[in-house]
Structure formats: structure tokens, C-alpha cells
Design a protein around this motif. Structure first.
Motif, PDB file in Angstrom:
ATOM      1  N   ASP A   1      41.076  -6.016  -0.161  1.00 14.69           N
ATOM      2  CA  ASP A   1      41.056  -7.424   0.250  1.00 14.69           C
ATOM      3  C   ASP A   1      39.666  -7.894   0.677  1.00 14.69           C
ATOM      4  O   ASP A   1      39.483  -9.044   1.050  1.00 14.69           O
ATOM      5  N   GLN A   2      38.669  -7.016   0.592  1.00 15.30           N
ATOM      6  CA  GLN A   2      37.310  -7.395   0.975  1.00 15.30           C
ATOM      7  C   GLN A   2      36.339  -7.364  -0.203  1.00 15.30           C
ATOM      8  O   GLN A   2      35.125  -7.346  -0.012  1.00 15.30           O
ATOM      9  N   ILE A   3      36.862  -7.375  -1.406  1.00 16.65           N
ATOM     10  CA  ILE A   3      36.006  -7.402  -2.593  1.00 16.65           C
ATOM     11  C   ILE A   3      35.535  -8.840  -2.820  1.00 16.65           C
ATOM     12  O   ILE A   3      36.360  -9.743  -2.972  1.00 16.65           O
ATOM     13  N   PRO A   4      34.221  -9.078  -2.855  1.00 16.36           N
ATOM     14  CA  PRO A   4      33.705 -10.438  -3.073  1.00 16.36           C
ATOM     15  C   PRO A   4      33.624 -10.752  -4.574  1.00 16.36           C
ATOM     16  O   PRO A   4      32.564 -10.657  -5.198  1.00 16.36           O
ATOM     17  N   TYR A   5      34.746 -11.133  -5.145  1.00 14.15           N
ATOM     18  CA  TYR A   5      34.818 -11.343  -6.593  1.00 14.15           C
ATOM     19  C   TYR A   5      33.793 -12.365  -7.082  1.00 14.15           C
ATOM     20  O   TYR A   5      33.165 -12.168  -8.120  1.00 14.15           O
ATOM     21  N   GLY A   6      33.613 -13.436  -6.346  1.00 13.44           N
ATOM     22  CA  GLY A   6      32.640 -14.453  -6.750  1.00 13.44           C
ATOM     23  C   GLY A   6      31.230 -13.884  -6.826  1.00 13.44           C
ATOM     24  O   GLY A   6      30.479 -14.167  -7.765  1.00 13.44           O
TER      25      GLY A   6
ATOM     26  N   GLU B   1      43.692  -1.443 -20.797  1.00 13.92           N
ATOM     27  CA  GLU B   1      45.084  -1.733 -20.460  1.00 13.92           C
ATOM     28  C   GLU B   1      45.804  -0.458 -20.010  1.00 13.92           C
ATOM     29  O   GLU B   1      46.579  -0.473 -19.047  1.00 13.92           O
ATOM     30  N   HIS B   2      45.557   0.637 -20.728  1.00 14.85           N
ATOM     31  CA  HIS B   2      46.161   1.919 -20.358  1.00 14.85           C
ATOM     32  C   HIS B   2      45.646   2.349 -18.986  1.00 14.85           C
ATOM     33  O   HIS B   2      46.414   2.823 -18.141  1.00 14.85           O
ATOM     34  N   TYR B   3      44.357   2.197 -18.762  1.00 13.93           N
ATOM     35  CA  TYR B   3      43.764   2.537 -17.473  1.00 13.93           C
ATOM     36  C   TYR B   3      44.451   1.756 -16.351  1.00 13.93           C
ATOM     37  O   TYR B   3      44.862   2.330 -15.342  1.00 13.93           O
ATOM     38  N   LEU B   4      44.587   0.457 -16.531  1.00 16.76           N
ATOM     39  CA  LEU B   4      45.244  -0.377 -15.516  1.00 16.76           C
ATOM     40  C   LEU B   4      46.674   0.080 -15.265  1.00 16.76           C
ATOM     41  O   LEU B   4      47.142   0.080 -14.133  1.00 16.76           O
ATOM     42  N   GLY B   5      47.355   0.478 -16.339  1.00 13.82           N
ATOM     43  CA  GLY B   5      48.738   0.921 -16.215  1.00 13.82           C
ATOM     44  C   GLY B   5      48.916   2.188 -15.407  1.00 13.82           C
ATOM     45  O   GLY B   5      50.019   2.481 -14.930  1.00 13.82           O
ATOM     46  N   THR B   6      47.845   2.939 -15.208  1.00 16.75           N
ATOM     47  CA  THR B   6      47.934   4.196 -14.452  1.00 16.75           C
ATOM     48  C   THR B   6      47.672   4.003 -12.959  1.00 16.75           C
ATOM     49  O   THR B   6      47.827   4.948 -12.193  1.00 16.75           O
ATOM     50  N   LEU B   7      47.281   2.812 -12.564  1.00 16.73           N
ATOM     51  CA  LEU B   7      46.865   2.581 -11.182  1.00 16.73           C
ATOM     52  C   LEU B   7      48.021   2.130 -10.294  1.00 16.73           C
ATOM     53  O   LEU B   7      48.944   1.456 -10.761  1.00 16.73           O
ATOM     54  N   PRO B   8      47.945   2.434  -8.977  1.00 15.96           N
ATOM     55  CA  PRO B   8      48.912   1.861  -8.038  1.00 15.96           C
ATOM     56  C   PRO B   8      48.750   0.337  -8.020  1.00 15.96           C
ATOM     57  O   PRO B   8      47.673  -0.174  -8.327  1.00 15.96           O
ATOM     58  N   GLU B   9      49.788  -0.357  -7.647  1.00 24.49           N
ATOM     59  CA  GLU B   9      49.816  -1.818  -7.761  1.00 24.49           C
ATOM     60  C   GLU B   9      48.636  -2.513  -7.075  1.00 24.49           C
ATOM     61  O   GLU B   9      48.032  -3.409  -7.650  1.00 24.49           O
ATOM     62  N   ASP B  10      48.293  -2.119  -5.842  1.00 27.20           N
ATOM     63  CA  ASP B  10      47.193  -2.806  -5.150  1.00 27.20           C
ATOM     64  C   ASP B  10      45.865  -2.578  -5.863  1.00 27.20           C
ATOM     65  O   ASP B  10      45.054  -3.485  -6.006  1.00 27.20           O
ATOM     66  N   ARG B  11      45.653  -1.372  -6.347  1.00 22.95           N
ATOM     67  CA  ARG B  11      44.421  -1.072  -7.089  1.00 22.95           C
ATOM     68  C   ARG B  11      44.427  -1.778  -8.447  1.00 22.95           C
ATOM     69  O   ARG B  11      43.397  -2.256  -8.903  1.00 22.95           O
ATOM     70  N   LYS B  12      45.581  -1.817  -9.084  1.00 23.73           N
ATOM     71  CA  LYS B  12      45.701  -2.484 -10.391  1.00 23.73           C
ATOM     72  C   LYS B  12      45.299  -3.951 -10.283  1.00 23.73           C
ATOM     73  O   LYS B  12      44.534  -4.457 -11.096  1.00 23.73           O
ATOM     74  N   GLN B  13      45.793  -4.628  -9.244  1.00 26.10           N
ATOM     75  CA  GLN B  13      45.463  -6.043  -9.067  1.00 26.10           C
ATOM     76  C   GLN B  13      43.970  -6.233  -8.831  1.00 26.10           C
ATOM     77  O   GLN B  13      43.355  -7.128  -9.394  1.00 26.10           O
ATOM     78  N   ALA B  14      43.383  -5.386  -8.005  1.00 25.50           N
ATOM     79  CA  ALA B  14      41.951  -5.508  -7.700  1.00 25.50           C
ATOM     80  C   ALA B  14      41.093  -5.215  -8.925  1.00 25.50           C
ATOM     81  O   ALA B  14      40.147  -5.954  -9.222  1.00 25.50           O
ATOM     82  N   ILE B  15      41.414  -4.156  -9.659  1.00 25.06           N
ATOM     83  CA  ILE B  15      40.637  -3.822 -10.863  1.00 25.06           C
ATOM     84  C   ILE B  15      40.817  -4.907 -11.919  1.00 25.06           C
ATOM     85  O   ILE B  15      39.860  -5.304 -12.585  1.00 25.06           O
ATOM     86  N   GLN B  16      42.040  -5.424 -12.058  1.00 27.08           N
ATOM     87  CA  GLN B  16      42.265  -6.500 -13.029  1.00 27.08           C
ATOM     88  C   GLN B  16      41.460  -7.739 -12.663  1.00 27.08           C
ATOM     89  O   GLN B  16      40.867  -8.384 -13.528  1.00 27.08           O
ATOM     90  N   GLU B  17      41.417  -8.065 -11.370  1.00 26.12           N
ATOM     91  CA  GLU B  17      40.638  -9.232 -10.953  1.00 26.12           C
ATOM     92  C   GLU B  17      39.141  -8.994 -11.171  1.00 26.12           C
ATOM     93  O   GLU B  17      38.426  -9.891 -11.609  1.00 26.12           O
ATOM     94  N   LEU B  18      38.657  -7.790 -10.891  1.00 24.43           N
ATOM     95  CA  LEU B  18      37.250  -7.464 -11.182  1.00 24.43           C
ATOM     96  C   LEU B  18      36.984  -7.586 -12.680  1.00 24.43           C
ATOM     97  O   LEU B  18      35.966  -8.146 -13.101  1.00 24.43           O
ATOM     98  N   ARG B  19      37.890  -7.041 -13.464  1.00 23.79           N
ATOM     99  CA  ARG B  19      37.745  -7.102 -14.927  1.00 23.79           C
ATOM    100  C   ARG B  19      37.672  -8.548 -15.401  1.00 23.79           C
ATOM    101  O   ARG B  19      36.786  -8.915 -16.181  1.00 23.79           O
TER     102      ARG B  19
END
Length: 151
Positions: A122-127, A9-27
Motif C-alpha cells: 500500500d506504499q508503492i508510489p505508482y505515479g 500472465e502466468h507469473y501474475l497467476g502464481t502470486l498471492p492476491e495482494d502481490r498480484k494486484q500490486a504487480i499488475q498495477e506496476l505492470r
């Protein structure tokens, strides 16, 4: 630069918004698909998924006091990275991933031995990352690790 965050959670809080969303979705994708037995930790400044010492007391050969790493995700300077140790240790898994990637993603695969790099969030294949996370349960990873890496 390696993060000094102590929790995901702390790690996510340090990221810029676009990166935060992508890392959260990967997580979320990894947590939803990872077989039972892996544990989420902060590992080497990244969000990591490991075989806990309670399941594999021998730990990681580089430092037996650490749990056995499996998958890490990180926001690096120029890309988002997924580090999957199974891709490094299991040629069949690597071949499956490369084939599935080319069928599902239009961009060229940017990859090292265990590192998959995504320069555009926007090109991360989450599935596909979810499918990859689901492929190896902890006991199979331990067996592969002992056979291929630990030797």
C-alpha cells in the motif's frame, strides 16, 4: 525463489492476491508510461522491459543473445521490487528519483544500486514509478548503456 513462468500472465497467476494486484498495477503503470520501443518479456524470472534485439542487435553484454534489460518488476520473498537499470547507470536520474521520492512518499527509500524495494504494497508510489519509466526512451538507454555499463 525465481519464477519459472513463461509469460507475465502466468507469473501474475502464481502470486498471492495482494502481490498480484500490486504487480499488475506496476505492470500497467510501466506499460502506460514507457516510451515506445521497449518490449515486455519474462526475464530472469521477472516481468521485464527490454530493448529488443531488433533495435539493439548487440544485446546484453553478459549474454549478447539476450535483449538489453531496462526495467524489471518482481514479487520477492519479503518485498516487491522494481529494478531500473537507468538508476544504476545515470547519476542525474538517480538524484532526481531520490529527491522526488522524498517529496512524494512518507516512508524511507529502501534501495540498492538499481533495486527499489517496497515492503508494504500500500506504499508503492505508482505515479512516481510511471514518471521514472517515462524518463528514458530506448535510444537514450542504449547510449547510456554503451557509455556507462558496456565500456
Amino acid at each position: 525463489m525465481q519464477s519459472i513462468a513463461l509469460t507475465p500472465e502466468h507469473y501474475l497467476g502464481t502470486l498471492p492476491e495482494d502481490r498480484k494486484q500490486a504487480i499488475q498495477e506496476l505492470r500497467n503503470t510501466i506499460k502506460q508510461n514507457l516510451p515506445p520501443g521497449f518490449t515486455e518479456v519474462m526475464s530472469s524470472g521477472m516481468i521485464g522491459y527490454v530493448v529488443p534485439l531488433s533495435l539493439y542487435p548487440s544485446g546484453y553484454h553478459c549474454n549478447p543473445q539476450l535483449p538489453l534489460p531496462f526495467i524489471n518488476i518482481a514479487s520477492q520473498k519479503n518485498f516487491i521490487a522494481v529494478y531500473h537499470m537507468g538508476l544504476y547507470a545515470n547519476p542525474d536520474l538517480l538524484n532526481w528519483f531520490k529527491s522526488a521520492y522524498t517529496k512524494q512518499v512518507k516512508t524511507k527509500l529502501d534501495m540498492g544500486k538499481s533495486c527499489i524495494r517496497f515492503k508494504k504494497v500500500d506504499q508503492i508510489p505508482y505515479g512516481l514509478i510511471g514518471e521514472l519509466a517515462a524518463k528514458i526512451p530506448p535510444q537514450q538507454w542504449i547510449e547510456t548503456y554503451e557509455r556507462q555499463v558496456k565500456r
